[in-house]
Design a protein around this motif. Structure first.
Motif, PDB file in Angstrom:
ATOM      1  N   THR A 191       0.836  -1.210   0.000  1.00 23.58           N
ATOM      2  CA  THR A 191       0.000   0.000   0.000  1.00 23.58           C
ATOM      3  C   THR A 191       0.866   1.254   0.000  1.00 23.58           C
ATOM      4  N   GLU A 192       1.884   1.273   0.826  1.00 21.50           N
ATOM      5  CA  GLU A 192       2.770   2.441   0.893  1.00 21.50           C
ATOM      6  C   GLU A 192       3.516   2.657  -0.425  1.00 21.50           C
ATOM      7  N   LEU A 193       4.052   1.578  -0.987  1.00 20.32           N
ATOM      8  CA  LEU A 193       4.807   1.710  -2.240  1.00 20.32           C
ATOM      9  C   LEU A 193       3.907   2.146  -3.384  1.00 20.32           C
ATOM     10  N   THR A 194       2.675   1.663  -3.401  1.00 21.75           N
ATOM     11  CA  THR A 194       1.716   2.096  -4.419  1.00 21.75           C
ATOM     12  C   THR A 194       1.443   3.591  -4.272  1.00 21.75           C
ATOM     13  N   GLY A 195       1.301   4.052  -3.048  1.00 23.65           N
ATOM     14  CA  GLY A 195       1.091   5.476  -2.808  1.00 23.65           C
ATOM     15  C   GLY A 195       2.273   6.319  -3.253  1.00 23.65           C
ATOM     16  N   ARG A 196       3.468   5.802  -3.091  1.00 23.61           N
ATOM     17  CA  ARG A 196       4.669   6.539  -3.485  1.00 23.61           C
ATOM     18  C   ARG A 196       4.864   6.576  -4.999  1.00 23.61           C
ATOM     19  N   HIS A 197       4.545   5.464  -5.678  1.00 20.35           N
ATOM     20  CA  HIS A 197       4.944   5.315  -7.078  1.00 20.35           C
ATOM     21  C   HIS A 197       3.794   5.149  -8.068  1.00 20.35           C
ATOM     22  N   GLY A 198       2.586   4.958  -7.612  1.00 22.23           N
ATOM     23  CA  GLY A 198       1.432   4.955  -8.502  1.00 22.23           C
ATOM     24  C   GLY A 198       1.041   3.619  -9.098  1.00 22.23           C
ATOM     25  N   ASP A 199       0.138   3.732 -10.084  1.00 26.01           N
ATOM     26  CA  ASP A 199      -0.515   2.563 -10.669  1.00 26.01           C
ATOM     27  C   ASP A 199       0.426   1.627 -11.411  1.00 26.01           C
ATOM     28  N   ARG A 200       1.452   2.175 -12.035  1.00 25.68           N
ATOM     29  CA  ARG A 200       2.376   1.313 -12.786  1.00 25.68           C
ATOM     30  C   ARG A 200       3.063   0.315 -11.850  1.00 25.68           C
ATOM     31  N   LEU A 201       3.547   0.797 -10.713  1.00 24.85           N
ATOM     32  CA  LEU A 201       4.165  -0.119  -9.753  1.00 24.85           C
ATOM     33  C   LEU A 201       3.106  -1.011  -9.112  1.00 24.85           C
ATOM     34  N   ALA A 202       1.919  -0.490  -8.862  1.00 21.47           N
ATOM     35  CA  ALA A 202       0.844  -1.298  -8.268  1.00 21.47           C
ATOM     36  C   ALA A 202       0.565  -2.530  -9.118  1.00 21.47           C
ATOM     37  N   ALA A 203       0.557  -2.364 -10.436  1.00 19.49           N
ATOM     38  CA  ALA A 203       0.306  -3.496 -11.337  1.00 19.49           C
ATOM     39  C   ALA A 203       1.401  -4.551 -11.198  1.00 19.49           C
ATOM     40  N   VAL A 204       2.631  -4.120 -11.054  1.00 20.25           N
ATOM     41  CA  VAL A 204       3.747  -5.059 -10.882  1.00 20.25           C
ATOM     42  C   VAL A 204       3.648  -5.748  -9.526  1.00 20.25           C
ATOM     43  N   LEU A 205       3.337  -4.993  -8.490  1.00 19.94           N
ATOM     44  CA  LEU A 205       3.270  -5.560  -7.139  1.00 19.94           C
ATOM     45  C   LEU A 205       2.182  -6.616  -7.009  1.00 19.94           C
ATOM     46  N   ARG A 206       1.106  -6.490  -7.790  1.00 20.71           N
ATOM     47  CA  ARG A 206       0.021  -7.486  -7.729  1.00 20.71           C
ATOM     48  C   ARG A 206       0.493  -8.872  -8.164  1.00 20.71           C
ATOM     49  N   VAL A 207       1.489  -8.948  -9.034  1.00 23.80           N
ATOM     50  CA  VAL A 207       1.944 -10.243  -9.559  1.00 23.80           C
ATOM     51  C   VAL A 207       3.352 -10.613  -9.096  1.00 23.80           C
ATOM     52  N   ALA A 208       3.960  -9.765  -8.309  1.00 25.81           N
ATOM     53  CA  ALA A 208       5.340  -9.986  -7.871  1.00 25.81           C
ATOM     54  C   ALA A 208       5.432 -11.014  -6.745  1.00 25.81           C
ATOM     55  N   SER A 209       6.614 -11.584  -6.625  1.00 27.25           N
ATOM     56  CA  SER A 209       6.981 -12.383  -5.461  1.00 27.25           C
ATOM     57  C   SER A 209       7.848 -11.500  -4.566  1.00 27.25           C
ATOM     58  N   PHE A 210       7.845 -11.803  -3.273  1.00 27.78           N
ATOM     59  CA  PHE A 210       8.610 -11.002  -2.323  1.00 27.78           C
ATOM     60  C   PHE A 210       9.513 -11.912  -1.497  1.00 27.78           C
ATOM     61  N   LEU A 211      10.753 -11.505  -1.371  1.00 25.87           N
ATOM     62  CA  LEU A 211      11.690 -12.180  -0.478  1.00 25.87           C
ATOM     63  C   LEU A 211      11.939 -11.264   0.708  1.00 25.87           C
ATOM     64  N   VAL A 212      11.857 -11.813   1.911  1.00 26.43           N
ATOM     65  CA  VAL A 212      12.153 -11.073   3.131  1.00 26.43           C
ATOM     66  C   VAL A 212      13.442 -11.656   3.687  1.00 26.43           C
ATOM     67  N   ASP A 213      14.506 -10.867   3.606  1.00 29.93           N
ATOM     68  CA  ASP A 213      15.852 -11.336   3.970  1.00 29.93           C
ATOM     69  C   ASP A 213      16.182 -12.651   3.277  1.00 29.93           C
ATOM     70  N   GLY A 214      15.835 -12.731   1.988  1.00 24.46           N
ATOM     71  CA  GLY A 214      16.196 -13.876   1.169  1.00 24.46           C
ATOM     72  C   GLY A 214      15.256 -15.062   1.222  1.00 24.46           C
ATOM     73  N   VAL A 215      14.181 -14.961   2.004  1.00 25.33           N
ATOM     74  CA  VAL A 215      13.231 -16.066   2.159  1.00 25.33           C
ATOM     75  C   VAL A 215      11.884 -15.645   1.569  1.00 25.33           C
ATOM     76  N   THR A 216      11.307 -16.507   0.740  1.00 25.10           N
ATOM     77  CA  THR A 216      10.013 -16.207   0.141  1.00 25.10           C
ATOM     78  C   THR A 216       8.971 -15.967   1.225  1.00 25.10           C
ATOM     79  N   CYS A 217       8.221 -14.890   1.063  1.00 26.74           N
ATOM     80  CA  CYS A 217       7.186 -14.531   2.031  1.00 26.74           C
ATOM     81  C   CYS A 217       5.836 -14.990   1.500  1.00 26.74           C
ATOM     82  N   HIS A 218       5.173 -15.882   2.229  1.00 23.48           N
ATOM     83  CA  HIS A 218       3.857 -16.379   1.848  1.00 23.48           C
ATOM     84  C   HIS A 218       2.744 -15.762   2.695  1.00 23.48           C
ATOM     85  N   ASP A 219       3.086 -15.224   3.855  1.00 22.80           N
ATOM     86  CA  ASP A 219       2.096 -14.637   4.762  1.00 22.80           C
ATOM     87  C   ASP A 219       2.194 -13.117   4.683  1.00 22.80           C
ATOM     88  N   ARG A 220       1.300 -12.517   3.912  1.00 22.69           N
ATOM     89  CA  ARG A 220       1.364 -11.075   3.681  1.00 22.69           C
ATOM     90  C   ARG A 220       0.885 -10.267   4.886  1.00 22.69           C
TER      91      ARG A 220
END
Length: 92
Positions: free
Chosen positions: A44-73
């Motif tokens: 939510t914060e990153l979408t607010g900072r960078h807009g719809d273009r990044l929001a579209a990427v974030l919807r389909v992105a994977s996230f690593l937290v300190d190198g470990v895949t995050c499944h619990d958002r």
């Protein structure tokens, strides 16, 4: 997420690193954000900072937290961690 105008007192910020299409959409390779939230809060914060273009990427992105895949958002993101934003990659 904490209010970006009021950094979390004494907590090291989160580092967000962008790769491939996420880097292009954010217009940078890396940034810091205040600690104190979940991955959903961060999106939510990153979408607010960078807009719809990044929001579209974030919807389909994977996230690593300190190198470990995050499944619990909804899990809290520890202060000082690094979050990698990995959009789907073609080829390979």
């Amino acid at each position: 997420m904490t209010d970006p105008t009021r950094p979390a007192a004494g907590l090291p910020p989160l580092t967000v690193r962008y790769f491939a299409g996420a880097r292009a959409a954010a217009g940078r390779t890396e940034e810091t954000v205040p600690a104190g939230g979940t991955l959903d809060d961060l999106v939510t914060e990153l979408t607010g900072r960078h807009g719809d273009r990044l929001a579209a990427v974030l919807r389909v992105a994977s996230f690593l937290v300190d190198g470990v895949t995050c499944h619990d958002r909804q899990a809290p993101l520890p202060a000082g961690t690094t979050i990698d934003v990995l959009p789907p990659f073609a080829g390979g």
